[in-house]
Design a protein around this motif. Structure first.
Motif, PDB file in Angstrom:
ATOM      1  N   LYS A  32       0.850  -1.187   0.000  1.00  0.00           N
ATOM      2  CA  LYS A  32       0.000   0.000   0.000  1.00  0.00           C
ATOM      3  C   LYS A  32       0.886   1.238   0.000  1.00  0.00           C
ATOM      4  N   PHE A  33       0.328   2.343  -0.490  1.00  0.00           N
ATOM      5  CA  PHE A  33       0.993   3.631  -0.349  1.00  0.00           C
ATOM      6  C   PHE A  33       0.877   4.036   1.113  1.00  0.00           C
ATOM      7  N   HIS A  34       1.960   4.505   1.733  1.00  0.00           N
ATOM      8  CA  HIS A  34       1.827   4.948   3.119  1.00  0.00           C
ATOM      9  C   HIS A  34       2.365   6.354   3.360  1.00  0.00           C
ATOM     10  N   HIS A  35       3.088   6.903   2.387  1.00  0.00           N
ATOM     11  CA  HIS A  35       3.640   8.237   2.593  1.00  0.00           C
ATOM     12  C   HIS A  35       3.947   8.854   1.241  1.00  0.00           C
ATOM     13  N   ALA A  36       3.718  10.144   1.110  1.00  0.00           N
ATOM     14  CA  ALA A  36       4.040  10.830  -0.147  1.00  0.00           C
ATOM     15  C   ALA A  36       4.626  12.202   0.161  1.00  0.00           C
ATOM     16  N   GLU A  37       5.575  12.598  -0.647  1.00  0.00           N
ATOM     17  CA  GLU A  37       6.190  13.926  -0.556  1.00  0.00           C
ATOM     18  C   GLU A  37       6.200  14.531  -1.944  1.00  0.00           C
ATOM     19  N   LYS A  38       6.138  15.832  -2.012  1.00  0.00           N
ATOM     20  CA  LYS A  38       6.251  16.529  -3.282  1.00  0.00           C
ATOM     21  C   LYS A  38       7.442  17.470  -3.176  1.00  0.00           C
ATOM     22  N   LEU A  39       8.364  17.367  -4.134  1.00  0.00           N
ATOM     23  CA  LEU A  39       9.580  18.173  -4.139  1.00  0.00           C
ATOM     24  C   LEU A  39       9.534  19.205  -5.255  1.00  0.00           C
ATOM     25  N   ASP A  40      10.072  20.380  -4.981  1.00  0.00           N
ATOM     26  CA  ASP A  40      10.217  21.410  -6.002  1.00  0.00           C
ATOM     27  C   ASP A  40      11.626  21.357  -6.579  1.00  0.00           C
ATOM     28  N   LYS A  41      11.830  22.037  -7.695  1.00  0.00           N
ATOM     29  CA  LYS A  41      13.096  22.005  -8.409  1.00  0.00           C
ATOM     30  C   LYS A  41      14.263  22.289  -7.460  1.00  0.00           C
ATOM     31  N   ASN A  42      15.275  21.434  -7.552  1.00  0.00           N
ATOM     32  CA  ASN A  42      16.521  21.494  -6.779  1.00  0.00           C
ATOM     33  C   ASN A  42      16.373  21.124  -5.314  1.00  0.00           C
ATOM     34  N   GLU A  43      15.179  20.779  -4.841  1.00  0.00           N
ATOM     35  CA  GLU A  43      15.041  20.283  -3.472  1.00  0.00           C
ATOM     36  C   GLU A  43      15.622  18.880  -3.402  1.00  0.00           C
ATOM     37  N   LEU A  44      16.176  18.556  -2.235  1.00  0.00           N
ATOM     38  CA  LEU A  44      16.734  17.229  -1.978  1.00  0.00           C
ATOM     39  C   LEU A  44      15.923  16.538  -0.904  1.00  0.00           C
ATOM     40  N   MET A  45      15.821  15.225  -1.018  1.00  0.00           N
ATOM     41  CA  MET A  45      15.222  14.409   0.028  1.00  0.00           C
ATOM     42  C   MET A  45      16.207  13.286   0.314  1.00  0.00           C
TER      43      MET A  45
END
Length: 78
Positions: A32-45
């Motif tokens: 199942k999906f349990h977590h989502a993040e959205k990143l903008d240009k040049n952001e790092l995770m």
């Protein structure tokens, strides 16, 4: 084995455009999906796999940096 929930090495996701989605998928008999993040240009995770996360899905133009090398979601850049 230790009691740590950390299961793997760290890896870095760098967004090459706005709106890159990083979606964590669960372990177990039913994925199942349990977590989502959205990143903008040049952001790092900085991410890693844990006892709860067995896979990640990345949508959008991004580069992943791992101990095994660099992976790009843009075709022809592997």
């Amino acid at each position: 084995m230790s009691d740590s929930p950390v299961m793997g090495d760290y890896f870095v996701i760098q967004a090459k455009e706005n709106g890159v989605q990083v979606i964590g998928l669960t372990r177990g008999s039913e994925t199942k999906f349990h977590h989502a993040e959205k990143l903008d240009k040049n952001e790092l995770m900085i991410a890693q796999f844990t006892e709860h996360t067995s896979a990640m899905k990345i949508r959008g133009n991004a580069t992943l940096y791992t101990k095994h090398g660099t992976i790009s979601t843009v075709s022809g850049e592997l």
